[in-house]
Scaffold this motif. Structure first.
Motif, PDB file in Angstrom:
ATOM      1  N   LEU A 297       0.831  -1.262   0.024  1.00  0.00           N
ATOM      2  CA  LEU A 297       0.036  -0.053  -0.118  1.00  0.00           C
ATOM      3  C   LEU A 297       0.765   1.471  -0.104  1.00  0.00           C
ATOM      4  O   LEU A 297       0.360   2.463   0.425  1.00  0.00           O
ATOM      5  CB  LEU A 297      -0.965   0.037   1.140  1.00  0.00           C
ATOM      6  CG  LEU A 297      -2.029  -0.886   1.372  1.00  0.00           C
ATOM      7  CD1 LEU A 297      -2.985  -0.998   2.572  1.00  0.00           C
ATOM      8  CD2 LEU A 297      -3.004  -0.867   0.034  1.00  0.00           C
ATOM      9  N   LYS A 298       1.917   1.160  -0.380  1.00  0.00           N
ATOM     10  CA  LYS A 298       2.986   2.245  -0.469  1.00  0.00           C
ATOM     11  C   LYS A 298       2.461   3.538  -1.476  1.00  0.00           C
ATOM     12  O   LYS A 298       2.099   3.067  -2.420  1.00  0.00           O
ATOM     13  CB  LYS A 298       4.395   1.941  -0.802  1.00  0.00           C
ATOM     14  CG  LYS A 298       5.330   2.919  -0.753  1.00  0.00           C
ATOM     15  CD  LYS A 298       6.843   2.525  -1.174  1.00  0.00           C
ATOM     16  CE  LYS A 298       7.660   3.820  -1.392  1.00  0.00           C
ATOM     17  NZ  LYS A 298       8.956   3.216  -1.849  1.00  0.00           N
ATOM     18  N   ASN A 299       2.223   4.782  -0.798  1.00  0.00           N
ATOM     19  CA  ASN A 299       1.761   5.822  -1.678  1.00  0.00           C
ATOM     20  C   ASN A 299       0.343   5.487  -2.285  1.00  0.00           C
ATOM     21  O   ASN A 299       0.035   6.012  -3.234  1.00  0.00           O
ATOM     22  CB  ASN A 299       2.478   6.000  -2.916  1.00  0.00           C
ATOM     23  CG  ASN A 299       3.792   7.066  -2.457  1.00  0.00           C
ATOM     24  OD1 ASN A 299       3.596   7.764  -1.517  1.00  0.00           O
ATOM     25  ND2 ASN A 299       4.848   6.478  -3.015  1.00  0.00           N
ATOM     26  N   CYS A 300      -0.443   4.759  -1.425  1.00  0.00           N
ATOM     27  CA  CYS A 300      -1.838   4.386  -1.773  1.00  0.00           C
ATOM     28  C   CYS A 300      -2.660   5.222  -0.732  1.00  0.00           C
ATOM     29  O   CYS A 300      -2.483   5.499   0.269  1.00  0.00           O
ATOM     30  CB  CYS A 300      -2.136   2.857  -1.667  1.00  0.00           C
ATOM     31  SG  CYS A 300      -1.776   1.904  -3.088  1.00  0.00           S
ATOM     32  N   ILE A 301      -4.001   5.547  -1.463  1.00  0.00           N
ATOM     33  CA  ILE A 301      -4.947   6.564  -0.601  1.00  0.00           C
ATOM     34  C   ILE A 301      -6.127   5.665  -0.777  1.00  0.00           C
ATOM     35  O   ILE A 301      -6.495   5.124  -1.824  1.00  0.00           O
ATOM     36  CB  ILE A 301      -5.039   7.793  -1.164  1.00  0.00           C
ATOM     37  CG1 ILE A 301      -3.892   8.726  -0.852  1.00  0.00           C
ATOM     38  CG2 ILE A 301      -6.313   8.395  -0.684  1.00  0.00           C
ATOM     39  CD1 ILE A 301      -3.990  10.138  -1.597  1.00  0.00           C
ATOM     40  N   ARG A 302      -6.970   5.683   0.470  1.00  0.00           N
ATOM     41  CA  ARG A 302      -8.410   5.125   0.422  1.00  0.00           C
ATOM     42  C   ARG A 302      -9.313   6.223   0.703  1.00  0.00           C
ATOM     43  O   ARG A 302      -9.290   6.717   1.434  1.00  0.00           O
ATOM     44  CB  ARG A 302      -8.266   4.090   1.625  1.00  0.00           C
ATOM     45  CG  ARG A 302     -10.089   3.245   1.391  1.00  0.00           C
ATOM     46  CD  ARG A 302      -9.884   2.269   2.846  1.00  0.00           C
ATOM     47  NE  ARG A 302      -9.923   3.202   3.998  1.00  0.00           N
ATOM     48  CZ  ARG A 302      -9.990   2.676   5.146  1.00  0.00           C
ATOM     49  NH1 ARG A 302      -9.684   1.430   5.465  1.00  0.00           N
ATOM     50  NH2 ARG A 302      -9.976   3.433   6.113  1.00  0.00           N
ATOM     51  N   ILE A 303     -10.358   6.291  -0.191  1.00  0.00           N
ATOM     52  CA  ILE A 303     -11.533   7.344  -0.047  1.00  0.00           C
ATOM     53  C   ILE A 303     -12.816   6.620  -0.187  1.00  0.00           C
ATOM     54  O   ILE A 303     -12.998   5.975  -0.991  1.00  0.00           O
ATOM     55  CB  ILE A 303     -11.131   8.209  -1.203  1.00  0.00           C
ATOM     56  CG1 ILE A 303     -12.156   9.583  -1.198  1.00  0.00           C
ATOM     57  CG2 ILE A 303     -11.015   7.716  -2.731  1.00  0.00           C
ATOM     58  CD1 ILE A 303     -12.165  10.588  -2.206  1.00  0.00           C
ATOM     59  N   THR A 304     -13.602   7.122   0.884  1.00  0.00           N
ATOM     60  CA  THR A 304     -14.885   6.803   0.808  1.00  0.00           C
ATOM     61  C   THR A 304     -15.528   7.290  -0.217  1.00  0.00           C
ATOM     62  O   THR A 304     -15.484   8.653  -0.389  1.00  0.00           O
ATOM     63  CB  THR A 304     -15.550   7.027   2.382  1.00  0.00           C
ATOM     64  OG1 THR A 304     -14.786   6.566   3.410  1.00  0.00           O
ATOM     65  CG2 THR A 304     -16.857   6.727   2.289  1.00  0.00           C
ATOM     66  N   ILE A 305     -16.571   6.705  -0.852  1.00  0.00           N
ATOM     67  CA  ILE A 305     -17.402   7.160  -1.851  1.00  0.00           C
ATOM     68  C   ILE A 305     -18.190   8.086  -1.316  1.00  0.00           C
ATOM     69  O   ILE A 305     -18.801   8.094  -0.512  1.00  0.00           O
ATOM     70  CB  ILE A 305     -18.091   6.209  -2.283  1.00  0.00           C
ATOM     71  CG1 ILE A 305     -17.480   4.949  -3.118  1.00  0.00           C
ATOM     72  CG2 ILE A 305     -19.154   6.797  -3.620  1.00  0.00           C
ATOM     73  CD1 ILE A 305     -16.053   5.366  -3.830  1.00  0.00           C
ATOM     74  N   PRO A 306     -17.981   9.638  -1.836  1.00  0.00           N
ATOM     75  CA  PRO A 306     -18.748  10.700  -1.504  1.00  0.00           C
ATOM     76  C   PRO A 306     -20.308  10.803  -1.885  1.00  0.00           C
ATOM     77  O   PRO A 306     -20.723   9.998  -2.770  1.00  0.00           O
ATOM     78  CB  PRO A 306     -18.060  12.103  -1.920  1.00  0.00           C
ATOM     79  CG  PRO A 306     -17.382  11.453  -3.260  1.00  0.00           C
ATOM     80  CD  PRO A 306     -17.141   9.925  -3.070  1.00  0.00           C
ATOM     81  N   PRO A 307     -21.117  11.602  -1.154  1.00  0.00           N
ATOM     82  CA  PRO A 307     -22.381  11.739  -1.946  1.00  0.00           C
ATOM     83  C   PRO A 307     -22.493  12.229  -3.326  1.00  0.00           C
ATOM     84  O   PRO A 307     -21.569  12.758  -3.467  1.00  0.00           O
ATOM     85  CB  PRO A 307     -23.298  12.787  -0.888  1.00  0.00           C
ATOM     86  CG  PRO A 307     -22.283  12.677   0.528  1.00  0.00           C
ATOM     87  CD  PRO A 307     -21.031  12.347   0.005  1.00  0.00           C
ATOM     88  N   ALA A 308     -23.227  11.829  -4.004  1.00  0.00           N
ATOM     89  CA  ALA A 308     -23.043  12.204  -5.559  1.00  0.00           C
ATOM     90  C   ALA A 308     -23.094  13.860  -5.826  1.00  0.00           C
ATOM     91  O   ALA A 308     -22.369  14.241  -6.424  1.00  0.00           O
ATOM     92  CB  ALA A 308     -24.388  11.883  -6.171  1.00  0.00           C
ATOM     93  N   ASN A 309     -23.718  14.535  -4.824  1.00  0.00           N
ATOM     94  CA  ASN A 309     -23.660  16.011  -4.983  1.00  0.00           C
ATOM     95  C   ASN A 309     -22.377  16.674  -4.263  1.00  0.00           C
ATOM     96  O   ASN A 309     -22.331  17.911  -4.659  1.00  0.00           O
ATOM     97  CB  ASN A 309     -24.794  16.638  -4.108  1.00  0.00           C
ATOM     98  CG  ASN A 309     -25.029  16.390  -2.618  1.00  0.00           C
ATOM     99  OD1 ASN A 309     -23.866  15.768  -2.089  1.00  0.00           O
ATOM    100  ND2 ASN A 309     -25.962  16.945  -2.179  1.00  0.00           N
ATOM    101  N   LYS A 310     -21.654  15.767  -3.826  1.00  0.00           N
ATOM    102  CA  LYS A 310     -20.148  16.092  -3.562  1.00  0.00           C
ATOM    103  C   LYS A 310     -18.928  15.971  -4.509  1.00  0.00           C
ATOM    104  O   LYS A 310     -17.773  16.298  -4.243  1.00  0.00           O
ATOM    105  CB  LYS A 310     -19.798  15.736  -1.805  1.00  0.00           C
ATOM    106  CG  LYS A 310     -20.817  16.356  -1.127  1.00  0.00           C
ATOM    107  CD  LYS A 310     -20.666  17.735  -0.820  1.00  0.00           C
ATOM    108  CE  LYS A 310     -21.750  18.095   0.501  1.00  0.00           C
ATOM    109  NZ  LYS A 310     -21.519  19.565   0.707  1.00  0.00           N
ATOM    110  N   LEU A 311     -19.402  15.228  -5.324  1.00  0.00           N
ATOM    111  CA  LEU A 311     -18.385  14.473  -6.217  1.00  0.00           C
ATOM    112  C   LEU A 311     -17.587  15.521  -7.085  1.00  0.00           C
ATOM    113  O   LEU A 311     -16.514  15.457  -7.336  1.00  0.00           O
ATOM    114  CB  LEU A 311     -19.054  13.520  -7.158  1.00  0.00           C
ATOM    115  CG  LEU A 311     -18.098  12.721  -8.251  1.00  0.00           C
ATOM    116  CD1 LEU A 311     -16.951  11.726  -7.127  1.00  0.00           C
ATOM    117  CD2 LEU A 311     -19.128  11.638  -8.793  1.00  0.00           C
ATOM    118  N   SER A 312     -18.454  16.631  -7.576  1.00  0.00           N
ATOM    119  CA  SER A 312     -17.914  17.419  -8.406  1.00  0.00           C
ATOM    120  C   SER A 312     -16.868  18.353  -7.596  1.00  0.00           C
ATOM    121  O   SER A 312     -15.559  18.597  -7.738  1.00  0.00           O
ATOM    122  CB  SER A 312     -18.580  18.566  -8.692  1.00  0.00           C
ATOM    123  OG  SER A 312     -18.236  19.469  -9.580  1.00  0.00           O
TER     124      SER A 312
END
Length: 333
Positions: A297-312
């Motif tokens: 996982l070196k230099n890896c990021i985990r991101i939770t899927i945001p609400p659709a209206n926050k994606l932009s």
């Protein structure tokens, strides 16, 4: 009924503020069984899935037992590793990691257990129903207990619950923290055969070990309206996940396939990107220090899927961090 048997205070009479009684617990299990598709005697309710995993590792295994552990994974095993009670045979993730690697390990060594998160956290890969069945079947031949963590199963629809009565070596843990959005409530549960469920109930303790408020909230969310709300969220999450994954790939990041509510992706400098997003009030997980994930996982990021209206907003913030790792670069995990 005047309850004078458990030394509860009477200065707050809000519903659910008192201890959970056996009747409350059995009702919650009945409702939960309707959702999970099993009889109540197959269930154990816990304070979140971490508590569930802790119970299984602590009471269904003995000191010195060996457990196969694909890593990186959910770090429920860290305490037992530090104490030295259990011995973990680790299978490190690589780009060609597969169910066959687990099957080969089961066939080649003598162990007492296997812990498998399906889908995996923090990477996100998922084994098929057939692959899971093959693993459980091979484990039974070797008298190996399979601890299957299905915390994210609602997002992928893959579960082994229909194998519970056929395989007495199978224990499944789940939670209402992810698809139901009740992380702070701490409502988890175990699905297994009645014999093991009874043993785990005895190890867990009396019903009031579980928050009465948590049970009430869980029962409400497991209603038809609660399930409908959950399914709507899962559908929206899965659409947004694809959109975000496509965007990250276009930006030059290596994205790992996911059937969960998060995406992991490889970058040129995860610390810089994580810090940059934090300045934009967006928190993501720099996975470089994840337990047993320092290399994969070196230099890896985990991101939770945001609400659709926050994606932009998310896309703009990520784009502002600069060019990601080019797909053509030889920096694969």
């Amino acid at each position: 009924m005047l309850k004078l048997d458990l030394n509860e205070g009477f200065n707050n009479k809000q519903p659910g503020y008192g201890y959970a009684r056996m009747t409350d617990y059995e009702h919650a299990k009945k409702v939960l069984g309707g959702y999970a598709g099993v009889e109540p005697d197959h269930l154990v309710i816990t304070n979140g899935s971490f508590h569930a995993l802790d119970l299984v590792l602590g009471f269904l295994f003995r000191a010195g037992d060996k457990i196969i552990l694909p890593v990186p994974t959910f770090p429920c095993y860290e305490k037992f590793q530090k104490q030295g009670d259990l011995k973990f045979i680790k299978l490190n993730y690589s780009s060609n990691f597969s169910a066959q690697i687990i099957l080969d390990k089961l066939k080649s060594i003598s162990v007492q257990g296997l812990y498998l998160a399906n889908p995996n956290n923090p990477i996100g890969y998922t084994f098929t129903k057939l692959e899971i069945k093959k693993i459980i079947s091979e484990a039974k031949k070797k008298k190996v207990l399979v601890l299957l963590d299905e915390a994210y199963f609602e997002f992928c629809g893959i579960t082994a619950v229909n194998l519970i009565d056929k395989y007495d070596n199978l224990v499944i843990t789940r939670t209402l923290s992810k698809a139901f959005g009740l992380a702070g409530v701490r409502f988890g549960y175990i699905i297994t055969n009645p014999k093991l469920a009874k043993k785990l109930e005895e190890s867990k303790g009396p019903p009031y070990i579980i928050s009465h408020l948590a049970m009430n909230i869980g029962v409400k969310m497991l209603s038809s309206s609660g399930q409908k709300k959950m399914r709507k969220y899962v559908s929206e999450n899965n659409k947004t996940r694809k959109d975000l994954a496509d965007f990250l790939t276009e930006e030059g990041y290596k994205v790992f396939p996911s059937q969960t509510n998060f995406i992991s992706f490889n970058t040129a400098n995860s610390a810089r990107i994580t810090a940059g997003l934090a300045k934009k009030n967006i928190l993501v997980k720099d996975s470089g220090d994840y337990l047993d994930g320092q290399s994969s996982l070196k230099n890896c990021i985990r991101i939770t899927i945001p609400p659709a209206n926050k994606l932009s907003q998310i896309k703009t913030a990520i784009r502002m961090q600069g060019i990601g790792m080019a797909v053509g670069e030889d920096k694969t995990i």
